[in-house]
Enzyme design. Structure first.
Site, PDB file in Angstrom:
ATOM      1  N   SER A  38       0.799  -1.220   0.000  1.00  0.00           N
ATOM      2  CA  SER A  38       0.000   0.000   0.000  1.00  0.00           C
ATOM      3  C   SER A  38       0.832   1.271   0.000  1.00  0.00           C
ATOM      4  O   SER A  38       0.371   2.309  -0.454  1.00  0.00           O
ATOM      5  CB  SER A  38      -0.961   0.015   1.191  1.00  0.00           C
ATOM      6  OG  SER A  38      -0.256   0.208   2.395  1.00  0.00           O
ATOM      7  N   LYS A  91       0.302   5.005   6.651  1.00  0.00           N
ATOM      8  CA  LYS A  91      -0.174   5.746   5.475  1.00  0.00           C
ATOM      9  C   LYS A  91       0.351   7.184   5.548  1.00  0.00           C
ATOM     10  O   LYS A  91       0.875   7.618   6.561  1.00  0.00           O
ATOM     11  CB  LYS A  91      -1.711   5.802   5.422  1.00  0.00           C
ATOM     12  CG  LYS A  91      -2.411   4.460   5.494  1.00  0.00           C
ATOM     13  CD  LYS A  91      -2.279   3.674   4.242  1.00  0.00           C
ATOM     14  CE  LYS A  91      -3.065   2.371   4.391  1.00  0.00           C
ATOM     15  NZ  LYS A  91      -2.478   1.269   3.725  1.00  0.00           N
TER      16      LYS A  91
END
Length: 169
Positions: A38, A91
């Site tokens: 990711s 993230k």
């Protein structure tokens, strides 16, 4: 008698260093492995063909930022998943309180409420992020990733830029 004294000193020293280490990892900084794609290419770039303990990126996560929630656009943060508090995710912050974010799958825009932020992975096709679960509370953030520590050829400071947009903050 002498071996008992030696054993007692070893136990005291081990306990003391354990408490100091626990305090440092809880309050100052810790090392966290990054798994998955990711955040590729920032972490675990595609040329890493094999997966495992020795090929995953490991990052330094500083925790002093948690005392007053000093975060900004482009910071890479580790946080507890809003769907499963036992799961940690990493993230990049792309929206702060008061920002307007356009949702890619619709023509809507979302205003980030106070005390929340918008996080996205650098690889949008492989990322479960705010596009799926919305803005996250700042209270779920566990620290800011500042440096890659492993593998040795990738050691260095983490850029505060969004790879797909090219914007630097």
């Amino acid at each position: 008698m002498r071996s008992t004294s030696f054993l007692w000193n070893v136990c005291k020293s081990s306990f003391t260093f354990g408490l100091i280490g626990l305090t440092v990892s809880d309050r100052v900084a810790s090392v966290v492995p990054v798994r998955g794609l990711s955040m590729s290419p920032t972490f675990n770039p595609p040329n890493n063909t094999s997966s495992g303990l020795f090929t995953d990126d490991h990052v330094l996560v500083e925790k002093r930022c948690l005392t007053d929630y000093k975060f900004s656009h482009g910071d890479v943060v580790v946080f507890c998943s809003p769907r499963n508090y036992k799961e940690k995710q990493i993230k990049r912050i792309t929206g702060m309180p008061g920002d307007w974010i356009s949702v890619p799958s619709s023509y809507d825009a979302v205003r980030i409420p106070e005390g929340h932020c918008w996080v996205e992975g650098d690889n949008p096709t492989d990322s479960l992020d705010s596009r799926s679960f919305g803005p996250i509370p700042l209270g779920l953030i566990r620290g800011r990733a500042t440096h890659v520590l492993w593998p040795p050829q990738r050691v260095g400071k983490i850029d505060k830029k969004l790879p797909r947009s090219g914007l630097s903050f």
